[in-house]
Design an enzyme around this catalytic site. Structure first.
Site, mmCIF file in Angstrom:
data_model
loop_
_atom_site.group_PDB
_atom_site.id
_atom_site.type_symbol
_atom_site.label_atom_id
_atom_site.label_comp_id
_atom_site.label_asym_id
_atom_site.label_seq_id
_atom_site.Cartn_x
_atom_site.Cartn_y
_atom_site.Cartn_z
ATOM 1 N N ASN A 1 -9.902 4.884 7.577
ATOM 2 C CA ASN A 1 -10.055 4.384 6.209
ATOM 3 C C ASN A 1 -8.758 4.443 5.400
ATOM 4 O O ASN A 1 -8.541 3.627 4.514
ATOM 5 C CB ASN A 1 -11.142 5.212 5.503
ATOM 6 C CG ASN A 1 -11.101 5.038 4.000
ATOM 7 O OD1 ASN A 1 -11.561 4.031 3.461
ATOM 8 N ND2 ASN A 1 -10.516 6.010 3.305
ATOM 9 N N LYS B 1 -3.728 -5.893 7.197
ATOM 10 C CA LYS B 1 -5.169 -5.883 7.470
ATOM 11 C C LYS B 1 -5.531 -6.846 8.602
ATOM 12 O O LYS B 1 -6.448 -6.573 9.391
ATOM 13 C CB LYS B 1 -5.944 -6.203 6.189
ATOM 14 C CG LYS B 1 -5.876 -5.075 5.159
ATOM 15 C CD LYS B 1 -6.403 -3.762 5.721
ATOM 16 C CE LYS B 1 -6.489 -2.648 4.705
ATOM 17 N NZ LYS B 1 -7.041 -1.407 5.240
ATOM 18 N N TYR C 1 0.450 -6.219 2.656
ATOM 19 C CA TYR C 1 -0.908 -5.668 2.715
ATOM 20 C C TYR C 1 -1.824 -6.640 3.460
ATOM 21 O O TYR C 1 -2.553 -6.246 4.383
ATOM 22 C CB TYR C 1 -1.442 -5.420 1.293
ATOM 23 C CG TYR C 1 -2.850 -4.869 1.269
ATOM 24 C CD1 TYR C 1 -3.095 -3.520 1.473
ATOM 25 C CD2 TYR C 1 -3.949 -5.704 1.061
ATOM 26 C CE1 TYR C 1 -4.382 -3.010 1.469
ATOM 27 C CE2 TYR C 1 -5.238 -5.208 1.052
ATOM 28 C CZ TYR C 1 -5.456 -3.860 1.249
ATOM 29 O OH TYR C 1 -6.733 -3.358 1.252
ATOM 30 N N THR D 1 -12.423 1.099 -6.971
ATOM 31 C CA THR D 1 -11.693 2.336 -6.655
ATOM 32 C C THR D 1 -10.342 2.269 -7.360
ATOM 33 O O THR D 1 -9.993 1.248 -7.956
ATOM 34 C CB THR D 1 -11.418 2.474 -5.137
ATOM 35 O OG1 THR D 1 -10.480 1.457 -4.764
ATOM 36 C CG2 THR D 1 -12.672 2.352 -4.295
HETATM 37 P P1 NDP Z 1 -7.805 4.671 -2.558
HETATM 38 O O1 NDP Z 1 -6.384 4.406 -2.900
HETATM 39 O O2 NDP Z 1 -8.790 4.944 -3.623
HETATM 40 O O3 NDP Z 1 -7.880 5.858 -1.474
HETATM 41 C C1 NDP Z 1 -7.041 5.844 -0.347
HETATM 42 C C2 NDP Z 1 -7.237 7.108 0.441
HETATM 43 O O4 NDP Z 1 -6.345 7.073 1.569
HETATM 44 C C3 NDP Z 1 -6.895 8.360 -0.342
HETATM 45 O O5 NDP Z 1 -7.752 9.401 0.066
HETATM 46 C C4 NDP Z 1 -5.455 8.639 0.088
HETATM 47 O O6 NDP Z 1 -5.138 10.011 -0.099
HETATM 48 C C5 NDP Z 1 -5.530 8.257 1.568
HETATM 49 N N1 NDP Z 1 -4.235 7.972 2.143
HETATM 50 C C6 NDP Z 1 -3.334 7.047 1.758
HETATM 51 N N2 NDP Z 1 -2.267 7.076 2.537
HETATM 52 C C7 NDP Z 1 -2.483 8.044 3.460
HETATM 53 C C8 NDP Z 1 -1.736 8.549 4.561
HETATM 54 N N3 NDP Z 1 -0.509 8.069 4.863
HETATM 55 N N4 NDP Z 1 -2.267 9.545 5.312
HETATM 56 C C9 NDP Z 1 -3.498 10.037 5.007
HETATM 57 N N5 NDP Z 1 -4.250 9.593 3.984
HETATM 58 C C10 NDP Z 1 -3.746 8.616 3.222
HETATM 59 O O7 NDP Z 1 -8.245 3.403 -1.684
HETATM 60 P P2 NDP Z 1 -9.699 2.758 -1.415
HETATM 61 O O8 NDP Z 1 -10.735 3.788 -1.308
HETATM 62 O O9 NDP Z 1 -9.870 1.642 -2.348
HETATM 63 O O10 NDP Z 1 -9.404 2.100 0.012
HETATM 64 C C11 NDP Z 1 -9.805 2.681 1.230
HETATM 65 C C12 NDP Z 1 -9.590 1.662 2.333
HETATM 66 O O11 NDP Z 1 -10.338 0.480 2.036
HETATM 67 C C13 NDP Z 1 -8.137 1.225 2.494
HETATM 68 O O12 NDP Z 1 -7.835 1.032 3.856
HETATM 69 C C14 NDP Z 1 -8.100 -0.099 1.751
HETATM 70 O O13 NDP Z 1 -7.072 -0.933 2.194
HETATM 71 C C15 NDP Z 1 -9.479 -0.644 2.073
HETATM 72 N N6 NDP Z 1 -9.965 -1.662 1.150
HETATM 73 C C16 NDP Z 1 -10.157 -1.381 -0.171
HETATM 74 C C17 NDP Z 1 -10.626 -2.367 -1.025
HETATM 75 C C18 NDP Z 1 -10.881 -2.138 -2.470
HETATM 76 O O14 NDP Z 1 -11.178 -3.119 -3.195
HETATM 77 N N7 NDP Z 1 -10.811 -0.922 -2.981
HETATM 78 C C19 NDP Z 1 -10.911 -3.724 -0.519
HETATM 79 C C20 NDP Z 1 -10.693 -3.889 0.870
HETATM 80 C C21 NDP Z 1 -10.238 -2.888 1.682
HETATM 81 P P3 NDP Z 1 -3.632 10.512 -0.438
HETATM 82 O O15 NDP Z 1 -3.000 9.449 -1.280
HETATM 83 O O16 NDP Z 1 -3.854 11.795 -1.144
HETATM 84 O O17 NDP Z 1 -2.967 10.680 0.886
#
Ligand code: NDP
Length: 253
Positions: free
Chosen positions: A83, A151, A147, A181
């Site tokens: 994720n 994907k 980005y 989010t």
């Molecule tokens: P958020 O930015 O709210 O959360 C992202 C999460 O990923 C956080 O917990 C962050 O924690 C963690 N993260 C980021 N980089 C790393 C890393 N290098 N190692 C470990 N953890 C990491 O994003 P969303 O919940 O919105 O998105 C989750 C997924 O869903 C992503 O892959 C996103 O691309 C995808 N997505 C989201 C959409 C949306 O509209 N929100 C739409 C389509 C897809 P921390 O920064 O503390 O490491």
């Protein structure tokens, strides 16, 4: 909730907030024992029985350590939810080498690192990988070039894992649309008038609203479970119908 995931030991990457948090809560409620990670400290919301491991999935050594610690504390990992993701909101011309390293490092290499770390241990006990892709890997969002491409990589890797590692492992991707989010907020903040952009976005959803993290966690939980035994190598779009419609409307052309 049923306990249909009680056979699973799960690693969910990026469980500190957003979609990852909803997935952690849902697969835990469905009976899986769960480890999750992020680059920061253990988030306050996490219950004591969920293992927190600080790790950056872009680093191969962190991915290997994450899987080793989860295995040591919980047992052999049978469910991986890739994720964790970041959004660099730039065009190709604007993107720097550092942007490339961050975007491709987390979204592409992170999924590869984690999958490579779990796959050898999954053989023989019904492994499942669910990757979080995006509709942006199919239809391009403005000013999000790397980005979008990252994907599309996730979707293609999903198919390769499924065909190379089946039948021992099933691998699918969930392609969310706009989910409420922090990451979605970042996207809307790019608009001159974020509130107007959000209103315009909602109108374009046949479901009448943007997504909630639980909308994505629900399909992840289904794909993780044995009811989805015949689903593999596929990309499942969950976007409130956003990409079902032609952008052309009577009167608009
Ligand atoms: P958020 O930015 O709210 O959360 C992202 C999460 O990923 C956080 O917990 C962050 O924690 C963690 N993260 C980021 N980089 C790393 C890393 N290098 N190692 C470990 N953890 C990491 O994003 P969303 O919940 O919105 O998105 C989750 C997924 O869903 C992503 O892959 C996103 O691309 C995808 N997505 C989201 C959409 C949306 O509209 N929100 C739409 C389509 C897809 P921390 O920064 O503390 O490491």
């Amino acid at each position: 909730m049923s306990r249909h995931l009680s056979r699973h030991i799960a690693v969910v990457t990026g469980g500190s907030r957003g979609i990852g948090r909803a997935v952690v809560e849902r697969v835990s409620a469905d009976g899986a024992r769960v480890a999750t990670c992020g680059r920061g400290d253990r988030p306050a919301y996490l219950p004591d029985d969920v293992v927190w491991i600080r790790a950056d999935v872009a680093k191969p050594e962190d991915a290997d350590r994450l899987v080793a610690q989860a295995t040591e504390q919980l047992g052999p990992v049978s469910l991986l939810v890739n994720n964790a993701g970041v959004l660099v909101a730039k065009t190709v011309a604007e993107s720097t080498d550092d942007d490339w390293d961050l975007q491709v490092g987390v979204n592409c290499r992170g999924v590869f690192n984690m999958s490579r770390a779990v796959l050898p241990g999954m053989t023989g006990h019904g492994g499942v990988i669910v990757n979080i892709g995006s509709i942006s890997g199919v239809v391009a969002d403005l000013s999000s070039a790397l980005y979008n491409a990252s994907k599309a990589f996730v979707h293609a890797l999903t198919r390769s894992i499924a065909i190379d590692h089946g039948p021992q492992v099933r691998c699918n991707a969930v392609l969310p649309g706009w989910v409420e989010t922090d990451m979605a907020d970042e996207g809307f903040d790019l608009a001159g008038d974020p509130a107007a952009a959000r209103r315009d976005a909602i109108v374009r959803h046949p479901a009448g609203r943007m997504g909630r993290p639980t909308d994505i966690a629900n399909i992840v939980a289904w794909l993780a479970g044995d009811e989805a035994a015949w689903a593999t190598g596929q990309c499942f779009t969950v976007d409130g119908g956003l990409t079902a419609a032609s952008p052309l409307r009577p009167g608009s052309f």
